[in-house]
Design an enzyme around this catalytic site. Structure first.
Site, PDB file in Angstrom:
ATOM      1  N   TYR A  18      76.127 -69.926  10.727  1.00  0.00           N
ATOM      2  CA  TYR A  18      75.691 -71.265  11.155  1.00  0.00           C
ATOM      3  C   TYR A  18      76.556 -72.367  10.514  1.00  0.00           C
ATOM      4  CZ  TYR A  18      71.301 -68.853  12.448  1.00  0.00           C
ATOM      5  OH  TYR A  18      70.361 -67.995  12.959  1.00  0.00           O
ATOM      6  N   HIS A  76      73.236 -59.972  10.281  1.00  0.00           N
ATOM      7  CA  HIS A  76      72.924 -60.870  11.401  1.00  0.00           C
ATOM      8  C   HIS A  76      72.805 -60.132  12.735  1.00  0.00           C
ATOM      9  CE1 HIS A  76      73.473 -65.348  12.595  1.00  0.00           C
ATOM     10  NE2 HIS A  76      72.737 -64.741  13.494  1.00  0.00           N
TER      11      HIS A  76
END
Ligand SMILES: NC(=O)c1ccc[n+]([C@@H]2O[C@H](COP(=O)([O-])OP(=O)(O)OC[C@H]3O[C@@H](n4cnc5c(N)ncnc54)[C@H](OP(=O)(O)O)[C@@H]3O)[C@@H](O)[C@H]2O)c1
Length: 261
Positions: A18, A76
């Site tokens: 992110y 992730h």
């Protein structure tokens, strides 16, 4: 993030991919809240999977967040085309758990076949599987498998944000059934979705940049739906995933490098 902490949120979800771990760490320190009262969760991106790469990835995340210990660290995504690399990454998470660099470890976007493979070849059962779950895409089989292994299902896009991005055709926020249930309780569609998750035992990580929505989403804790309402929301399942297909991810296409701290 600061507004969420002020409102009472105590669980922060971020990820190396992110690009905002530094800002999350800054907001945490600026809040003045005792470090032990906040759960900091982040995720290692696929470009940092591997025996040597993952420990470096963990150090990058720790440095950017400015924390000694990460509370919950996830992989992730599974990397189905190179699952050995995924396993090597998870083993590095297990090592970090044993040294105390992280407090709990888990995965994200793992489908049943990825979980089976992981459970067969590693030692520590993931604490969490963070997956896309909202009324239009519920992944019940995967949730049941998580539960059988004592893995907490954490719902990403819990209020169906992903159904709106890119001009989505069927936005969860406009759903007539959700609005009907919301009206009956003097609540909002977002609150109804959050209450539905919580009453069914899933953890939620809703996101908003608006202070009033941050508060609204937190207030869903006070909403209680009936069994019939929960069943009506269950029946909204479409079987359509809005996020990326986990099995299709490759290092070649998605392996952008994560910068140093
Ligand atoms: N593991 C993964 O692969 C993965 C993938 C996606 C997301 N995530 C995680 O999950 C978190 C949440 O997912 P998400 O952001 O995709 O979806 P979400 O939380 O379901 O929805 C966020 C969207 O809904 C809007 N919104 C928030 N509260 C609202 C309310 N009360 N009423 C109306 N609209 C509202 C937000 O707009 P405003 O911000 O403008 O209010 C934003 O557009 C992310 O922050 C991330 O941490 C993980």
């Amino acid at each position: 993030m600061g507004a969420a902490l002020d409102a009472g949120y105590r669980h922060l979800d971020t990820a190396a991919a992110y690009g905002n771990e530094k800002e999350v760490g800054q907001a945490l320190r600026a809040s003045g809240i005792d470090r032990k009262d906040v759960v900091v969760e982040t995720k290692i991106w696929i470009s940092d999977y591997g025996t040597e790469e993952t420990p470096r990835g963990i150090e990058k995340s720790r440095a950017k967040l400015g924390v000694d210990q990460i509370d919950l660290l996830l992989l992730h995504q599974p990397l189905p085309t190179d699952f050995d690399r995924t396993l090597a990454a998870y083993r590095a998470l297990e090592d970090a758990l044993s040294t105390g660099t992280v407090r709990a470890i888990g995965v994200s976007n793992f489908l049943p076949e990825h979980l089976s493979d992981l459970l067969e070849h590693t030692h520590v059962v993931p604490a969490v599987n963070q997956i896309e779950v909202h009324p239009y895409f519920q992944q019940r089989e995967l949730e049941a498998m998580n539960a059988r292994h004592g893995i907490l299902t954490q719902a990403w896009s819990p209020i169906g944000g992903i159904t709106s991005y890119g001009g989505g055709q069927r936005r969860s926020f406009d759903d007539p059934t959700l609005h009907e249930i919301a009206t009956a309780h003097g609540a909002t569609a977002a609150q109804v979705m959050l209450a539905w998750h919580l009453q069914q035992g899933r953890q939620v990580i809703p996101k908003s940049v608006h202070v009033e929505r941050i508060q609204e989403n937190l207030d869903a804790l006070n909403l209680e739906l009936t069994a019939e309402e929960l069943a009506r929301i269950d029946s909204l399942e479409t079987g359509v995933r809005s996020g990326p297909e986990p099995a299709s991810l490759t290092l070649a296409e998605h392996g952008r490098p994560i910068p140093e701290a």
